[in-house]
Design a protein around this motif. Structure first.
Motif, PDB file in Angstrom:
ATOM      1  N   THR A  87       0.832  -1.201   0.000  1.00 39.43           N
ATOM      2  CA  THR A  87       0.000   0.000   0.000  1.00 39.43           C
ATOM      3  C   THR A  87       0.865   1.249   0.000  1.00 39.43           C
ATOM      4  N   THR A 120      -4.467   1.578  -1.803  1.00 43.26           N
ATOM      5  CA  THR A 120      -4.084   0.442  -2.633  1.00 43.26           C
ATOM      6  C   THR A 120      -4.460   0.731  -4.080  1.00 43.26           C
ATOM      7  N   ASP A 122      -6.119  -0.534  -6.349  1.00 46.65           N
ATOM      8  CA  ASP A 122      -7.146  -1.488  -6.755  1.00 46.65           C
ATOM      9  C   ASP A 122      -8.490  -0.932  -6.322  1.00 46.65           C
ATOM     10  N   CYS A 123      -9.563  -1.510  -6.833  1.00 39.99           N
ATOM     11  CA  CYS A 123     -10.907  -1.039  -6.519  1.00 39.99           C
ATOM     12  C   CYS A 123     -11.484  -1.883  -5.387  1.00 39.99           C
ATOM     13  N   ASP A 124     -10.985  -1.653  -4.194  1.00 36.72           N
ATOM     14  CA  ASP A 124     -11.445  -2.394  -3.029  1.00 36.72           C
ATOM     15  C   ASP A 124     -11.016  -1.629  -1.783  1.00 36.72           C
ATOM     16  N   SER A 125     -11.683  -1.904  -0.664  1.00 36.24           N
ATOM     17  CA  SER A 125     -11.330  -1.288   0.611  1.00 36.24           C
ATOM     18  C   SER A 125     -11.502  -2.330   1.697  1.00 36.24           C
ATOM     19  N   GLY A 171      -9.138   1.907  -1.821  1.00 32.09           N
ATOM     20  CA  GLY A 171      -8.763   1.845  -3.230  1.00 32.09           C
ATOM     21  C   GLY A 171      -8.559   3.235  -3.798  1.00 32.09           C
ATOM     22  N   TYR A 284     -14.416   0.081 -11.082  1.00 30.90           N
ATOM     23  CA  TYR A 284     -13.693  -1.159 -11.359  1.00 30.90           C
ATOM     24  C   TYR A 284     -13.579  -1.402 -12.855  1.00 30.90           C
ATOM     25  N   TRP A 287     -11.047   1.096 -14.280  1.00 32.38           N
ATOM     26  CA  TRP A 287      -9.692   0.782 -13.825  1.00 32.38           C
ATOM     27  C   TRP A 287      -9.137  -0.417 -14.579  1.00 32.38           C
TER      28      TRP A 287
END
Length: 622
Positions: A87, A120, A122-125, A171, A284, A287
């Motif tokens: 991260t 991060t 990416d498309c997440d938490s 994200g 998402y 991305w």
């Protein structure tokens, strides 16, 4: 009510995990307890005579061995470093508004705030526990500032004994695409998870499971000596047995935690969260498209786009325009974006972009001469043009290695240069009857033994020959009929695959090291092992057919730029694009595939005539 049910289920499963730990400890202590009973009985005269002395010594030795093994396993589990996600840490000084938003959200949910915030690519938490001693203590400024703002009950000693809250990982595409209210709604159920994380039983169960998982990873690493391998094999067997026993309970515990967090977050921005979830799906999609179509070509050229998150906004805006949703998006984009919560969004975007290149492509940890950042304004010239000319040069090198001659037209003074006509003539000329699959394999192997790899045909190059032969089998097929347009087309595709493999093998090893200085945000390289990069490869290796189509397309684009005034461009959704009079040239891909697969050049020749491209003119290569 739902919160209590989920929390109770999570606590019961956590107790089940802890009971497994207690049973393992009891099994390790059982021989020692028996040995103590026998020793005490012998010293008091109650257990004497017969075989009891021998039994007493056997049990004592066995107990000592079991205790020694248990201590070793416990030491490995305690000292093994659990995996930590790569991260970009965000200090509160660089994002005070973001920390304030998270603190206010934790207040509304009545849960402890996260100890720190990180991003991060990416498309997440999610929430991540980084309290293991191997990860080092949480930075004081994170814990003290964010926790001190809410106040701590009890004295200083009690605060020291309290476990640190997990780190909130967000994200980075969310910050640039979502509005502030949407981000708060998306983070609500994630932040709500800090409540169950503070429960002692759940925290202890998680530490135990993470320790077992880390120990399994340690025992799976290749060891040097046979003794070390034997010891680690035994440790690995025990830890895997314990991990399998805990797996079901740990999964149910996490489901209970998630259910309790989701139920607690129902009262916070419920209506807005439904809209925000739609934006999560859009982010998402944008991305993924940006990484595979736009970033990947740049990474392959040794350049990394330094504003990937800005590119997500551009890609999704273009997608909304094409789908005739611009009016609805225009009103939404007028609100404050979440990236305004950062003091220096450009520096954070650059750090996240470098980390994305590291994770998805395996690029170096720091910028350098062969790994330089590129702005979006420079992308067409620095990436698109260079990519096309590099691939065109590789195509002509392979043709040279295969012994393909240049067109012999006396009316053309530059007949010996790299021309598109040479490629078209080679792909459409019929194969000679004397050429068969065996001859092609021998010729190809000899050509790449000396010209492409720099090794004489008399020298053994098993790996290169195996790669070439594999490509031959893939492109020719089981029945001997070529999958592509002709045998020489298959030979060209196999040659490109071998040439590209040789270039990748000759590339310097990826350098590792700290990314970014102390004052600028950068990834935490010390938290994770970069021995297996890329961790998340975007695409599998391209087949010979795809490589040939890409290289022919690149040669066509070079000819269009040098003879018809076309220019390289960037399409946010499709990546590199050829611009003719400022408009993207369409229908090139199907025409190239018709040439490659069927050997029919007429559709492509018609397209070249319409644009005024002259295939017989030499092009500039890198």
């Amino acid at each position: 009510m739902g919160v209590e049910v989920g929390a109770q289920a999570a606590r019961s499963r956590a107790l089940a995990v802890l009971r497994i730990r207690s049973r393992a400890l009891a099994v390790a202590l059982l021989p020692a307890a028996v040995a103590v009973v026998l020793l005490v009985g012998g010293s008091t005269g109650h257990i004497t005579g017969g075989s009891w002395p021998v039994t007493r010594w056997i049990v004592t030795v066995l107990a000592a061995l079991v205790l020694l093994a248990a201590a070793g396993i416990a030491l490995v589990v305690a000292r093994a470093r659990p995996a930590v996600s790569p991260t970009v840490p965000i200090a509160e000084a660089s994002a005070p508004d973001l920390y304030r938003l998270v603190r206010d959200l934790a207040d509304r949910l009545d849960v402890p705030p996260p100890s720190a915030i990180a991003l991060t690519p990416d498309c997440d938490s999610w929430l991540e526990d980084r309290t293991h001693p191997a990860h080092g203590p949480p930075p004081p400024e994170y814990r003290d500032e964010i926790a001190g703002a809410r106040g701590l009950s009890g004295g200083a000693g009690r605060a020291r004994r309290a476990p640190a809250a997990p780190v909130l990982v967000i994200g980075s595409p969310f910050l640039w695409w979502m509005r502030v209210g949407e981000l708060r709604a998306v983070l609500a159920p994630v932040v709500a998870g800090t409540g169950p994380s503070a429960h002692p039983d759940i925290a202890a169960a998680r530490r135990f499971v993470r320790g077992l998982d880390a120990a399994v990873a340690v025992t799976s690493e290749p060891a040097r000596g046979p003794l070390v391998r034997t010891v680690l094999a035994g440790v690995g067997w025990v830890t895997r047995l314990l991990l399998r026993s805990c797996r079901g309970h740990a999964a149910e515990m996490e489901r209970g935690v998630a259910a309790a967090a989701a139920e607690r977050a129902q009262a916070v921005d419920y209506g807005l969260r439904i809209v925000a979830q739609e934006q999560v799906g859009l982010a998402y999609a944008g991305w993924d498209r940006l990484l595979t179509r736009v970033a990947l070509p740049a990474w392959r050229m040794g350049r990394w786009p330094a504003r990937l998150d800005v590119g997500v906004v551009a890609a999704l805006t273009e997608l909304s325009r094409r789908d005739r949703l611009a009016e609805g998006f225009a009103s939404r984009l007028g609100e404050r974006p979440a990236c305004d919560l950062l003091e220096e969004p450009g520096s954070v975007d650059e750090a996240a972009s470098l980390l994305a290149a590291r994770l998805f492509h395996g690029g170096p940890a720091e910028p350098g001469p062969d790994w330089a950042p590129v702005d979006w304004q420079e992308y067409p010239d620095e990436v698109v043009d260079r990519t096309w000319r590099t691939e065109a040069a590789r195509l002509h090198r392979v043709l040279d290695a295969l012994g393909v001659r240049h067109p012999t037209d006396p009316t053309q003074p530059d007949q010996g240069g790299p021309t598109l006509a040479r490629v078209l003539d080679h792909l459409t000329a019929p194969a000679t009857p004397a050429t068969d699959d065996a001859d092609l394999s021998v010729d190809r192997r000899e050509a790449y033994g000396e010209r492409a790899t720099g090794v004489s045909p008399n020298e053994t190059e098993t790996e290169t020959e195996a790669e070439v032969e594999t490509e031959v089998e893939e492109e020719v097929g089981e029945d001997g009929e070529p999958v592509l347009g002709s045998e020489r087309t298959a030979a060209l595709a196999a040659g490109l695959s071998a040439e590209l493999a040789h270039e990748e093998a000759a590339a310097p090893a990826v350098a590792s090291g700290p990314g970014g200085g102390a004052e600028q945000p950068g990834p935490d390289w010390s938290f994770w092992d970069d021995g297996m990069l890329p961790l998340f490869p975007l695409q599998p290796p391209r087949s010979g057919r795809e490589l040939l189509a890409d290289h022919v397309t690149a040669m066509v684009c070079c000819a269009a730029m040098d003879t018809a005034g076309a220019a390289p461009g960037l399409d946010w959704l499709d990546g590199p694009a050829l611009l003719v009079d400022g408009v993207r040239a369409a229908d090139l891909g199907p025409r190239v595939l018709t040439l490659v697969e069927d050997g029919d050049p007429e559709p492509l020749r018609d397209w070249l005539r319409q644009l005024g491209v002259r295939p017989e003119k030499p092009v500039r290569l890198v």
